[in-house]
Scaffold this motif. Sequence first.
Motif, PDB file in Angstrom:
ATOM      1  N   ASP A  44      12.704 -16.623 -15.116  1.00 50.40           N
ATOM      2  CA  ASP A  44      11.369 -17.105 -14.767  1.00 50.40           C
ATOM      3  C   ASP A  44      10.465 -17.181 -16.007  1.00 50.40           C
ATOM      4  N   LYS A  45       9.817 -18.319 -16.169  1.00 48.80           N
ATOM      5  CA  LYS A  45       8.989 -18.548 -17.356  1.00 48.80           C
ATOM      6  C   LYS A  45       7.755 -17.639 -17.335  1.00 48.80           C
ATOM      7  N   SER A  46       7.042 -17.612 -16.217  1.00 48.87           N
ATOM      8  CA  SER A  46       5.815 -16.799 -16.146  1.00 48.87           C
ATOM      9  C   SER A  46       6.121 -15.323 -16.405  1.00 48.87           C
ATOM     10  N   HIS A  89       7.136 -14.551 -20.198  1.00 44.80           N
ATOM     11  CA  HIS A  89       5.968 -14.432 -21.096  1.00 44.80           C
ATOM     12  C   HIS A  89       5.324 -13.053 -20.968  1.00 44.80           C
ATOM     13  N   ARG A  90       5.106 -12.656 -19.706  1.00 37.47           N
ATOM     14  CA  ARG A  90       4.372 -11.398 -19.470  1.00 37.47           C
ATOM     15  C   ARG A  90       5.171 -10.191 -19.929  1.00 37.47           C
ATOM     16  N   ALA A  91       6.500 -10.282 -19.813  1.00 39.02           N
ATOM     17  CA  ALA A  91       7.337  -9.151 -20.235  1.00 39.02           C
ATOM     18  C   ALA A  91       7.189  -8.922 -21.745  1.00 39.02           C
ATOM     19  N   MET A 141      -1.047 -19.613 -24.714  1.00 38.10           N
ATOM     20  CA  MET A 141      -2.386 -19.686 -25.303  1.00 38.10           C
ATOM     21  C   MET A 141      -3.419 -18.922 -24.469  1.00 38.10           C
ATOM     22  N   ARG A 142      -3.406 -19.119 -23.165  1.00 40.00           N
ATOM     23  CA  ARG A 142      -4.481 -18.529 -22.360  1.00 40.00           C
ATOM     24  C   ARG A 142      -4.331 -17.007 -22.254  1.00 40.00           C
ATOM     25  N   LEU A 143      -3.119 -16.529 -22.050  1.00 41.46           N
ATOM     26  CA  LEU A 143      -2.963 -15.070 -21.932  1.00 41.46           C
ATOM     27  C   LEU A 143      -3.189 -14.393 -23.290  1.00 41.46           C
ATOM     28  N   ALA A 200     -12.028 -23.609 -21.895  1.00 42.14           N
ATOM     29  CA  ALA A 200     -13.326 -22.972 -21.605  1.00 42.14           C
ATOM     30  C   ALA A 200     -13.223 -22.081 -20.373  1.00 42.14           C
ATOM     31  N   ARG A 201     -12.306 -22.422 -19.458  1.00 42.74           N
ATOM     32  CA  ARG A 201     -12.114 -21.601 -18.255  1.00 42.74           C
ATOM     33  C   ARG A 201     -11.704 -20.175 -18.631  1.00 42.74           C
ATOM     34  N   VAL A 202     -11.110 -20.028 -19.830  1.00 41.44           N
ATOM     35  CA  VAL A 202     -10.695 -18.701 -20.307  1.00 41.44           C
ATOM     36  C   VAL A 202     -11.693 -18.176 -21.354  1.00 41.44           C
ATOM     37  N   VAL A 208     -11.662 -21.577 -10.228  1.00 40.84           N
ATOM     38  CA  VAL A 208     -10.324 -22.124  -9.930  1.00 40.84           C
ATOM     39  C   VAL A 208      -9.360 -20.997  -9.608  1.00 40.84           C
ATOM     40  N   ALA A 209      -8.387 -21.292  -8.734  1.00 48.42           N
ATOM     41  CA  ALA A 209      -7.304 -20.336  -8.472  1.00 48.42           C
ATOM     42  C   ALA A 209      -6.282 -20.537  -9.579  1.00 48.42           C
ATOM     43  N   SER A 210      -6.432 -19.790 -10.662  1.00 44.89           N
ATOM     44  CA  SER A 210      -5.541 -19.951 -11.812  1.00 44.89           C
ATOM     45  C   SER A 210      -5.069 -18.591 -12.291  1.00 44.89           C
ATOM     46  N   ALA A 211      -3.745 -18.419 -12.291  1.00 50.25           N
ATOM     47  CA  ALA A 211      -3.187 -17.146 -12.747  1.00 50.25           C
ATOM     48  C   ALA A 211      -3.417 -16.964 -14.246  1.00 50.25           C
ATOM     49  N   GLN A 212      -3.532 -18.081 -14.966  1.00 47.55           N
ATOM     50  CA  GLN A 212      -3.739 -17.947 -16.416  1.00 47.55           C
ATOM     51  C   GLN A 212      -5.143 -17.427 -16.695  1.00 47.55           C
ATOM     52  N   VAL A 213      -6.126 -17.921 -15.941  1.00 47.61           N
ATOM     53  CA  VAL A 213      -7.500 -17.435 -16.111  1.00 47.61           C
ATOM     54  C   VAL A 213      -7.571 -15.952 -15.710  1.00 47.61           C
ATOM     55  N   SER A 219      -3.776 -16.695  -6.711  1.00 48.03           N
ATOM     56  CA  SER A 219      -2.786 -17.362  -7.556  1.00 48.03           C
ATOM     57  C   SER A 219      -1.633 -16.383  -7.791  1.00 48.03           C
ATOM     58  N   ARG A 220      -0.612 -16.825  -8.499  1.00 48.27           N
ATOM     59  CA  ARG A 220       0.572 -15.974  -8.725  1.00 48.27           C
ATOM     60  C   ARG A 220       0.152 -14.623  -9.311  1.00 48.27           C
ATOM     61  N   ASP A 221       0.814 -13.564  -8.898  1.00 52.89           N
ATOM     62  CA  ASP A 221       0.347 -12.214  -9.247  1.00 52.89           C
ATOM     63  C   ASP A 221       1.329 -11.456 -10.139  1.00 52.89           C
ATOM     64  N   LEU A 257       2.480 -23.709  -4.889  1.00 54.28           N
ATOM     65  CA  LEU A 257       3.547 -24.646  -5.276  1.00 54.28           C
ATOM     66  C   LEU A 257       3.109 -25.635  -6.351  1.00 54.28           C
ATOM     67  N   ILE A 258       2.065 -25.246  -7.115  1.00 59.21           N
ATOM     68  CA  ILE A 258       1.482 -26.211  -8.055  1.00 59.21           C
ATOM     69  C   ILE A 258       2.520 -26.781  -9.039  1.00 59.21           C
ATOM     70  N   ASP A 259       3.419 -25.934  -9.539  1.00 58.36           N
ATOM     71  CA  ASP A 259       4.394 -26.422 -10.520  1.00 58.36           C
ATOM     72  C   ASP A 259       5.555 -27.180  -9.872  1.00 58.36           C
TER      73      ASP A 259
HETATM   74  C1  S3P Z   1       1.149 -20.003 -14.893  1.00 56.22           C
HETATM   75  C2  S3P Z   1       0.113 -20.355 -14.076  1.00 56.22           C
HETATM   76  C3  S3P Z   1      -0.090 -21.716 -13.542  1.00 56.22           C
HETATM   77  C4  S3P Z   1       1.148 -22.569 -13.694  1.00 56.22           C
HETATM   78  C5  S3P Z   1       1.763 -22.433 -15.055  1.00 56.22           C
HETATM   79  C6  S3P Z   1       2.178 -20.986 -15.307  1.00 56.22           C
HETATM   80  C7  S3P Z   1       1.268 -18.619 -15.347  1.00 56.22           C
HETATM   81  O1  S3P Z   1      -1.144 -22.335 -14.254  1.00 56.22           O
HETATM   82  O2  S3P Z   1       0.858 -23.908 -13.420  1.00 56.22           O
HETATM   83  O3  S3P Z   1       2.901 -23.251 -15.182  1.00 56.22           O
HETATM   84  O4  S3P Z   1       2.337 -18.229 -15.860  1.00 56.22           O
HETATM   85  O5  S3P Z   1       0.287 -17.874 -15.219  1.00 56.22           O
HETATM   86  P1  S3P Z   1      -2.698 -22.108 -13.863  1.00 56.22           P
HETATM   87  O6  S3P Z   1      -3.017 -20.702 -14.077  1.00 56.22           O
HETATM   88  O7  S3P Z   1      -3.462 -23.007 -14.800  1.00 56.22           O
HETATM   89  O8  S3P Z   1      -2.815 -22.547 -12.432  1.00 56.22           O
END
Ligand code: S3P
Length: 429
Positions: free
Chosen positions: A20-22, A25-27, A97-99, A125-127, A165-170, A193-195, A314-316
């Motif tokens: 898993d990509k997300s 990264h976090r690991a 970049m965002r994290l 800017a959201r971050v 926005v519901a954004s896990a990156q933010v 958003s994803r947790d 299911l955004i991705d």
């Molecule tokens: C991700 C969050 C989602 C997703 C992206 C990976 C993450 O983006 O679309 O591919 O790993 O936190 P947003 O946070 O912009 O919705």
Amino acid sequence: MNLVIKPARSLRGTVSVPGDKSISHRAVMLGALAEGATLIENFLPGEDCLATVACFRKLGVEISWTGKDSLRIQGCGLEGLREPEEVLDAGNSGTTMRLLLGIMAGQPFFSVLNGDASLRCRPMARVTGPLVRMGARIEGRQGGNLAPLAVQGGNLKPVHYNSPVASAQVKSAVLLAGLFAGGVTSVTEPYRSRDHTERMLRHFGAKVDVSGTTVRVAGRPRLLGRKIAVPGDLSSASFLMVAAAALPGSDLTLQRVGINPARSGIIDALTGMGASIELLNPREEGGEPVAEIRVRCTGRLTGIAVGGEMIPRLIDEIPALAVAAALAGGRTEIRDAAELKVKESNRIATVAGMLASFGAVVEELPDGLLVKGGKPLRGCACRSHGDHRIALAASVAGLLAEGETIVHDAECMNVSFPGFDGLLKKILV
Ligand code: S3P
């Protein structure tokens, strides 16, 4: 690289998709901030996650490969990162970049973050907005909205941030910055958003509370290095799931895939369209739910409407879902998904363009897509627009089309699904 795809008869067999990509990264990020060693198995060696590894090496973290997809990270603790002498290059990766901005906001030093042409157009800017409120100084083009971004961090104060926005990156950027602030930092989102960040922070020993759509983290925790076995990526699996659901005679099992409920909207959507999807041996590993996913073709898919709180789940997977919609009988309407415009490409436009080149009937909506399914797809030559999920979706459409398909600039698949072509060969009948 141009990928030539021939029409497929069926997909059969049992295989594993890459990690898993997300979560990969976090690991790396939490492993770097923890005390002691973190061992990561089934790490995704795709370009995005490799960019995260390269950035943390520039921040002084020792990271070594112990196998083709396993890593050992010698954590530095919360205060052990060192000022990078070079620009931190996130490549194509928004998550990097965002994290990383959240983590850099907490450091008492100067850093500069940059990315490729696509990432330099994506909104930051959201971050940077909430991070500046916490006390970081961040400069960039468009008043700190576009990379390259220069960060002078340190001395953060905790905040409550109401994200529009519901954004896990933010959410993750603010929570990660909150690790460096005394007191409790919290984020509320319109939908959950994803947790993965919350789950992994707990796994490393941080105190995280969740109530409704609000997450709170206590600052300055002691994080301890852990072992992490990254689940297979449901986003990558979704491309094969769509192909198996649509190709008569298919019976495909994907092993040890993440089925986190904040990510599993594609399972619900495809099931709602009439696909046969079974979750075998569901279990929790390292704080994340996983299962084997068995997909069989039922011979009938029908259109569906998706919107609202389903979208962050299911955004991705919308590029994959749109391919299923093109084959399904009736209309599929995807709404409330304007976020698609600021992904690796403008995915409302690139998905619509890709499907149209296969002869599908598709309309762009201001916040989504309308697909009128059921018309046979015709093989074609199409472009990836440098977006890995467009290249993968086009390849799946090619499997389901009549005649040959050529996906131009398909190398971007390596961002999330290295080895896609080889894996496909194992299950094509
Ligand atoms: C991700 C969050 C989602 C997703 C992206 C990976 C993450 O983006 O679309 O591919 O790993 O936190 P947003 O946070 O912009 O919705």
